[in-house]
Scaffold this active site. Structure first.
Site, mmCIF file in Angstrom:
data_model
loop_
_atom_site.group_PDB
_atom_site.id
_atom_site.type_symbol
_atom_site.label_atom_id
_atom_site.label_comp_id
_atom_site.label_asym_id
_atom_site.label_seq_id
_atom_site.Cartn_x
_atom_site.Cartn_y
_atom_site.Cartn_z
ATOM 1 N N LYS C 78 0.855 -1.179 0.000
ATOM 2 C CA LYS C 78 0.000 0.000 0.000
ATOM 3 C C LYS C 78 0.897 1.237 0.000
ATOM 4 O O LYS C 78 1.937 1.254 0.687
ATOM 5 C CB LYS C 78 -0.902 -0.022 1.242
ATOM 6 C CG LYS C 78 -1.908 1.124 1.296
ATOM 7 C CD LYS C 78 -2.851 0.995 2.498
ATOM 8 C CE LYS C 78 -3.858 2.142 2.556
ATOM 9 N NZ LYS C 78 -4.789 2.017 3.699
ATOM 10 N N SER C 153 -9.827 2.362 2.842
ATOM 11 C CA SER C 153 -8.894 3.079 1.988
ATOM 12 C C SER C 153 -7.944 2.166 1.215
ATOM 13 O O SER C 153 -7.375 2.597 0.215
ATOM 14 C CB SER C 153 -8.061 4.031 2.845
ATOM 15 O OG SER C 153 -7.234 3.304 3.736
ATOM 16 N N SER C 177 -10.280 -0.020 6.952
ATOM 17 C CA SER C 177 -9.625 0.157 5.649
ATOM 18 C C SER C 177 -9.002 -1.097 5.060
ATOM 19 O O SER C 177 -8.589 -1.091 3.906
ATOM 20 C CB SER C 177 -8.549 1.236 5.746
ATOM 21 O OG SER C 177 -9.148 2.503 5.697
#
Lengths: 95, 477, 489
Positions: C78, C153, C177
């Site tokens: 990420k 997210s 997330s």
């Protein structure tokens, strides 16, 4: 609760975020919704309840007092917007 | 109207740790800009603080030294504001639960004892430096200082004059350097004071509006700034005005304080507990360990020196004004060869004078405590006179060496052989009959004439007491 | 070779037996990314040269007989994790040019384990969002339906795993997330116990809630990854010190007698029927494996969203103050003085949602409001934790839907931030309590969109959650299904 233009501008100043005049209304509306959401907390009876900062009740670990860092100025300043003589440069600050 | 001055001080002491409070960067002074600014110090995204144990230990030491409570459970908080020398946009400090609570500083001023109560002392990180002169038209930021551990020591508003404030600051300076938590170097910013100053009509119970004067890094500036500020406030009030609570800066060039406009917009620091740091737990065992390592404090030593060794208050104060001086004195008292009292006289007299003359500090003193003890012992056992001792002292200072060897080699040994003294006296009396007659006619002062002559003839080596005795006896006829 | 069916376990076998080199494998994944990413937008940065160079190095090590736990396993990070020499944007214009000068703990730990970095995945800006629509680099598309959001997210990581662009991806979870996008994209996603994974080098959103974790096709693959991910790190004061744990060791434990807590608040109104049905079927599967239902209550669940939207923005408002245009990142071109430098840099560098949260956080911390909002929220946070601790006296794991609905459409919830916030209703309380939470696919709902089931455990019970999920995945194949359009590639 909802914010006045004045209050919103004050918040934006505290947060150092420039807000255009024409953004004020939409922002006030959106923040108003968020404030309404969080206002739900006011009705909760929390008498005698200690605030909780961390989910695990641990204590702060301590580091030995040793110098472990080397000079990395070059690599750190390679990504800086403006440097001169090894200094980070900002507009003249008057005190 | 009669005005009363009210002063409280906030003192930032840089702690004498090797590394920073939340990173492993060096805290050494004077490096090239930003070469001691690690990823944590420049607040790169993703970095996290880890607390330096030594910084906490310094705070514990201080708490113990001033008789304060050591908080068993203290919290770090974030103080949020934007400034270019504050890389994270917040300063990690302590707010609701400081590591040290209470305590007091004692000092005497003009023969009077004072006590100033402390509110608290908390750990925090120093900011970087904004340099306004380096780059034309811009401000340069050096973050080497960012993250240096500070102990902010906050006093109660207990001081009533600039003089008291300076005496308090000096006493505090003495303590933090004494217990070794701060190098005390004011020029390098290791010990900086903010003064909260207000005035009120004498007899009033409420405080007047205060102004905070920032960054006073010498005792003289502290005094000057307060004096100016007091005068400024009184003038405003006497002209019917009122004081605006604000932060002011002292300008030593103009000898005045002025408002810091850049910080005027209503500060709201939005303190909250730093989620990157957990509560600092200090247990009894740790406190005891620190206690055991603590040196005795100056006030305690001063009392001991007076009662145990019969030192004068003046000498005791002077000796305990500096840790190294006290260490030197304690070294003198460790051997029972010479009396502590006479040692103290020599330390505060000859030694200090010589140090002053040569611009040396006590740590650089060329005469070691053992040499001084030997010297004093030789005065006490009458091997040499006090006067001759000064000569020996000079030799030791310049050339070093062993006391007895110096006395021996230079033939400075005192003459205590009474027949030798009598012989000199006889010869003097024979060659100065007029003076003998004067003495016998009642002119006591003539004794001094003979002492002088005898010493001159002997090179100052005659035992003065013995010489006196012999002279008195012989002159009396 | 079809890499779409490769698991971490299978890759380990292939590499260890030298049937495939790390270089070849990395090449295959890079090809697939090249083909599919333009449409999915799952990656912000792909750097084939860097990836292949790393793979080559690993191959050399392999030939020299070196063995590491995840040798040659391709991995997507990420874009919230700093990776030395890699662009690390956090989905923001503020960091659009930020090349990280150091490695996050998570990146370092995986490098040490022998993984190959495929690239940096897309995300909501500064991890603030539940749909990936706040990314400065454009939203990620849900591989199951390109008209739907992937969740957020960590939408990029979820989409990457769902489309088999990576067998394993790192992610972070502050309020859901990891679990919410895992659910919406039909993959497995674990948020570990707070403190289990070092936050060092993970760009902070809300420090007391943020936790790094993993996404993969199966719970078993996550277990392999967890062995590298978890471990004490002295650079993070909130990183816990525990004995080393093998997260694969409990995978095969039988579920007989497992007490599954079913909080009534997780099954009330607000949960779509398609979601409820899929979850119910999964519970029945678990019952067949020997698990028993324990009805219980988490009475303060509804307060978790307001608590979160006080605490997370408060911490964020302070965490994001460092982005000021002085030392790195975006700096406005147009300024006359310091205050303009700050205000314009931040106005230009941050997107709308980030600004809203900074302003909200500034508000709740400001003078006069702190007690009423911040302290009150922390008190309610304790009540929420207490609810869970009470519940775990009666059950081993807690189960419920990961999200109230399947993936929603783009722009469906952007006009009203609060409607977006409420999509995290089931995941947020887990962060507030610092518990581990795992989402696994348990079927499909409307428009053939995946449904996620969430398992919540007591602190440090990750191995138990993985055990339950693995046993379920042995008797189901929801996790192995591929999105239709993707399957053909």
């Amino acid at each position: 609760m909802s914010l006045s233009d004045q209050e919103l501008k004050h918040l934006a100043r505290l947060a150092r975020i420039h807000v255009e005049e024409n953004e004020l209304n939409a922002l006030k509306d959106q923040l108003g919704r968020v404030f309404k959401l969080i206002d739900a907390l006011q009705a909760v009876d929390t008498k005698g309840i200690e605030p909780l900062s961390h989910s695990l009740s641990l204590s702060q670990p301590l580091r030995e007092d040793k110098v472990t860092e080397i000079d990395s100025r070059e690599s750190y300043q390679a990504i800086a917007p403006q440097v001169e003589k090894g200094l980070y440069i900002v507009p003249k600050v008057i005190e | 109207m009669q005005w009363e001055v009210v002063i409280g001080l906030e003192t930032h002491t840089q702690l004498a740790t090797r590394s920073k409070i939340f990173s492993g960067s060096s805290t050494a002074f004077g490096a090239e800009p930003n070469t001691q600014a690690s990823a944590i110090d420049i607040a790169l995204p993703g970095v996290l603080p880890v607390l330096n144990k030594q910084a906490v230990e310094c705070a514990i030491r201080f708490g113990l030294a001033v008789g304060a409570d050591i908080n068993r459970y203290s919290i770090f908080a974030r103080k949020n504001y934007f400034y270019p020398d504050l890389p994270k946009g917040y300063q990690i400090s302590q707010y609701e639960e400081p590591v040290v609570k209470g305590g007091a500083i004692h000092f005497s001023l003009n023969e009077q004892d004072y006590q100033v109560r402390l509110t608290r002392a908390h750990l925090e990180e120093d900011a970087g430096k904004s340099l306004h002169e380096e780059i034309p038209g811009a401000t340069g930021i050096d973050l080497n200082r960012a993250g240096t551990p500070l102990l902010e020591i906050v006093s109660e508003p207990d001081m009533r004059s600039a003089e008291e404030a300076v005496a308090y600051a000096k006493a505090l300076h003495q303590i933090v350097t004494w217990i070794g938590i701060c190098d005390g170097n004011m020029q390098e910013g290791s010990f900086r004071c903010d003064a909260n100053v207000s005035v009120r009509p004498v007899g009033s119970k409420t405080f007047g509006t205060r102004c905070e004067i920032k960054n006073l890094n010498s005792f003289r500036f502290l005094e000057r700034a307060i004096l100016f500020e007091v005068e400024r406030q009184i003038e405003i009030l006497e002209n019917g005005g009122s004081i605006v609570q604000e932060t002011r800066l002292y300008d030593p060039d103009r000898d005045e304080t002025r408002s810091m406009r850049s910080k005027e917009d209503a500060m709201d620091y939005r303190y909250f507990p730093d989620p990157d740091l957990l509560p600092v737990v200090i247990d009894e065992q740790w406190i005891n360990e620190v206690k055991e390592k603590m040196p005795p404090l100056p006030l305690v030593l001063k009392e001991r020196f007076i009662t145990e060794y019969g030192l004068t208050e003046y000498d005791a104060n002077l000796i305990t004004s500096e840790r190294a001086l006290t260490d030197y004195f304690i070294a003198l008292t460790q051997s029972a060869k010479a009396s502590a009292k006479l040692c103290a006289n020599w330390l505060t007299g000859e030694v200090m004078a010589a140090l002053n003359r040569t611009q040396l500090n006590i740590k650089e003193c060329p005469i070691q405590p053992q040499q001084l003890v030997d010297l004093v012992a030789r005065i006490e056992d009458q091997t040499i006179s006090g006067k001759i001792a000064k000569t020996v002292f000079e030799v030791l200072w310049q050339e070093g060496g062993d006391v007895d060897s110096v006395i021996e080699a230079r033939g400075l040994k005192q003459v205590s052989d009474s027949s030798a003294i009598e012989k000199i006296v006889d010869e003097l009396m024979a060659s100065n009959p007029d003076q003998v007659a004067e003495f016998r006619a009642g002119k006591d002062k003539v004794l001094g004439f003979f002492v002088g002559k005898a010493m001159k003839v002997s090179g100052g080596k005659l035992n003065p007491t013995q010489l006196n005795d012999v002279l008195r006896k012989k002159l009396a006829g | 070779m079809d890499i779409s069916s490769l698991s971490v376990k299978k890759i380990k076998q292939l590499i260890d037996s030298k049937a495939l080199s790390a270089f070849e494998l990395a090449g295959l994944y890079l090809q697939r990314i090249e083909k599919l990413n333009p449409e999915l937008n799952a990656f912000i940065t792909v750097d084939a040269d860097k990836t292949l160079a790393q793979a080559k190095q690993l191959d050399q090590a392999i030939w020299q007989g070196e063995s590491r736990p995840l040798m040659g396993v391709p991995l997507a990070h990420k874009d919230i994790f700093c990776a030395k020499g890699w662009l690390t944007t956090c989905g923001s214009k503020m960091l659009a040019n930020f090349v990280a000068p150091y490695d996050a703990h998570v990146v370092e730990a995986f490098n040490r384990s022998g993984t190959i970095t495929l690239g940096k995945t897309n995300m909501d800006e500064f991890a603030m969002g539940s749909s990936n629509e706040t990314s400065y680099f454009g939203a990620v598309k849900n591989p199951w339906n390109l008209g739907k959001v992937p969740g957020g997210s960590s939408g990029g990581s979820a989409a990457a795993v769902a489309a088999r662009l990576a067998p394993l991806a790192t992610a972070t979870d502050t309020g859901g997330s990891i679990r919410q996008p895992a659910a919406l994209c039909g993959v497995s996603g674990l948020k570990p116990t707070y403190g289990n994974v070092s936050r060092y080098g993970m760009i902070a959103y809300a420090s007391s809630l943020d936790q790094g974790g993993l996404m993969a096709v199966s719970a078993e693959d996550i277990a392999y990854g967890m062995n590298s991910l978890v471990g004490h790190d002295e650079r993070d004061s909130t990183s816990v010190k525990r004995a080393e744990e093998d997260f694969t060791s409990q995978l095969n434990n039988p579920l007989k007698g497992l007490r599954i807590g079913l909080p009534e608040e997780f099954f009330k109104e607000g949960v779509d029927t398609d979601v409820a049905q899929a979850v119910e079927q999964a519970i029945q599967e678990l019952e067949k494996l020997g698990a028993v239902r324990v009805p219980l209550k988490l009475p303060n669940t509804s307060l978790s969203v307001p608590v979160y939207y006080v605490l997370a923005p408060a911490e964020a408002s302070s965490n994001l103050s460092r982005f000021d245009g002085v030392r790195y990142g975006h700096r406005t071109k147009d300024y006359r003085n310091l205050i303009e430098l700050y205000e314009k840099t931040r106005a230009e560098g941050f997107g709308a949602e980030v600004k809203r949260r900074i302003l909200t956080g500034t508000y709740v911390l400001s003078r006069g409001y702190y007690d009423a909002y911040y302290l009150q929220a922390q008190r309610v946070r304790r009540l929420i934790l207490q609810d869970y601790l009470n519940a775990f006296e009666h059950c081993d794991v807690i189960l419920g839907p990961s999200t109230p609905s399947v993936a929603f459409g783009f722009n469906e919830k952007t006009s009203d931030p609060v409607s977006m916030y409420l999509s995290d209703i089931f995941t947020i309380s887990v962060n507030l309590a610092g518990l581990p939470g795992l989402s696994i696919p348990v079927g499909f709902g409307r428009e053939h969109l995946p449904v996620g089931l969430q398992l919540i455990g007591p602190h440090f019970a990750e191995a138990k959650l993985l055990n339950v999920a693995h046993q379920y995945q042995l008797v189901s194949d929801w996790h192995q299904q591929l999105p239709a359009g993707i399957a053909q590639v």
